[in-house]
Design a protein around this motif. Sequence first.
Motif, short mmCIF file in Angstrom:
data_model
loop_
_atom_site.label_atom_id
_atom_site.label_comp_id
_atom_site.label_asym_id
_atom_site.label_seq_id
_atom_site.Cartn_x
_atom_site.Cartn_y
_atom_site.Cartn_z
N VAL A 87 -26.83 70.75 44.48
CA VAL A 87 -26.21 70.68 43.12
C VAL A 87 -25.08 71.89 43.13
CG1 VAL A 87 -26.53 70.57 40.78
CG2 VAL A 87 -28.32 70.11 42.19
N GLU A 88 -23.85 71.35 42.88
CA GLU A 88 -22.90 72.34 42.73
C GLU A 88 -22.38 72.22 41.35
OE1 GLU A 88 -18.67 70.77 44.25
OE2 GLU A 88 -20.04 71.16 45.78
N ARG A 89 -22.01 73.67 40.82
CA ARG A 89 -21.40 73.82 39.34
C ARG A 89 -22.26 72.93 38.24
NH1 ARG A 89 -16.58 73.46 42.81
NH2 ARG A 89 -15.82 75.54 42.91
N GLU A 104 -19.59 69.22 38.03
CA GLU A 104 -20.68 68.94 38.81
C GLU A 104 -20.88 67.90 39.75
OE1 GLU A 104 -24.53 68.90 36.41
OE2 GLU A 104 -24.50 67.06 36.96
N ARG A 105 -21.67 68.22 40.71
CA ARG A 105 -21.52 67.23 41.92
C ARG A 105 -23.15 67.26 42.39
NH1 ARG A 105 -20.79 66.40 47.90
NH2 ARG A 105 -20.19 68.62 48.01
N SER A 106 -24.03 66.44 42.89
CA SER A 106 -25.35 66.49 43.57
C SER A 106 -25.27 65.51 44.64
CB SER A 106 -26.14 66.34 42.28
OG SER A 106 -26.29 65.16 41.88
N ALA A 107 -26.23 65.74 45.64
CA ALA A 107 -26.49 64.85 46.47
C ALA A 107 -27.76 65.24 47.32
CB ALA A 107 -25.29 64.64 47.61
N PRO A 108 -28.38 64.50 47.95
CA PRO A 108 -29.37 64.83 48.83
C PRO A 108 -29.00 65.76 49.72
CG PRO A 108 -29.60 62.49 48.62
CD PRO A 108 -28.13 62.90 48.20
#
Length: 502
Positions: A211-213, A219-223
């Motif tokens: 997860v970023e920001r 905001e961005r998220s990913a496996p």
Amino acid sequence: MSAADVNTGRLFGVGVGPGDPELVTVKAARVIATADVVAYPVARHGRSVARRIAAPELRGAQIGLAMTYPVTTERSEHPGGYEAALREFYDDAAAQLAAHLDAGRDVAVLCEGDPFFYGSYMYIHDRLATRYPTEVIAGVTSFSAASAATGTPLARRDDVLTVLPGTLPPDLLAARLRGTDAAVVLKLGRGFVGVRDAAERAGVADRGVYVERASSPEERSAPLREVEGEVPYMSLVLVPAANRLAERNGHPGRVSVVGIGPAGPNWLTPDAQAELAAADELIGYETYLARVPKRRGQRRHPSDNRVEAQRARHALELAAAGARVAVVSSGDPGIFAMASAVLEVLDQGDRRLADVEVRVVPGLSAMQAAAARVGAPLGHDFCVISLSDQLKPWHVVERRLDAAGGADLVLALYNPASRTRREQLAQAIAVIARHRDGTTPVVVARAVGGDDESVLVTTLDQLDLDTIDMRTLLIVGSSTTRVIAAGDGRPTRVYTPRRYPG
């Protein structure tokens, strides 16, 4: 609130949360709105995330004080390096804030997230809190926002959550990740590749969430495994506690043969702790099983010390049915212990057990613990022999003792004597004495690490055989083993030089 000169202004360390202005607490909003001076960190590019978050609460009449960092994560050209540059920056910022406080103005220092959780404010706090009335306003942390935004529950019931900085060396980070149920890794940036590699080595990358920001518009998220390339410093990795029932759906379980060291929890490795915590079923000799802290949801299967094969089969059968099993073994499981017993049963060809994964988790051995108590008697070539003739003929033991003695090896002797097996020890010492002088150092280590530990340094001809039992380990020196005599309250030291005479 800390007290100081009541005629001065008040200092507030204000956590403004991770990014979303709606996550600013009611108290933080009130303090920001009523402060005379609002100070905020600014990167060299001129933007302040903390000020942007707090903007809805600011008033036009307030004094704004930008604290511009000389460096963030890059190298510093300051003559004293990165640490000196930041120390100078915080000294200067504290002096500016102190001038406003001395003038009677209330000062709110904004801090992203929580001021005392890796927050920049704490360095101002260290410099000013003893001089002025001070209050710290807690804020929502970045990982709390990340967990909520991605729908990732981190820990349940007795799960242990560990927060780690991504700046740790990957080897250390991997060890910490193995030793906890759930984790948060903060401050990624240029160290992201090392963090991802550490998660792979720890076996937790499959459930890692990047997860970023968190909670900001960016905001961005990913496996975790899907993230490539550079990532910002304000990013993190969530490693939720394993949902073991979901993990095992349709899959066979696993047997981990875990070495718990010679005594209590202080001797456990992080890897061993992680395996014991993750297990559904614990199997072991009742005395060793009692050393493992109890955990809700686990089942324990204690047994007598003489049923290794039955224990091993029980563990494999439970795993074949889908359970995650830890077989508890004292010391190191691969040294006269349960790892061989489990593999022997697996090698019998039972098809029901063929797909069960078996992992051996090393532990600190009794000979290592005993050697460390006196120095380094195993500092050169050595041989490890069990004097028990329960599983091998005594003539084999004698032949091996004779060979090792003739080779001038230091000897670590396990299982030297029991209540019913006393004469073998005397025979073993007689065999060794064919090759050793009577003044050869002998370490008699009993229950190392336990409350009744005793360690004695004696000689081969002064060895008292009546004091030795199954909880004792003997280390018999070679011809080169040396003793540094005790004196002035210092313990006797024993070591074997690394060089052997030509």
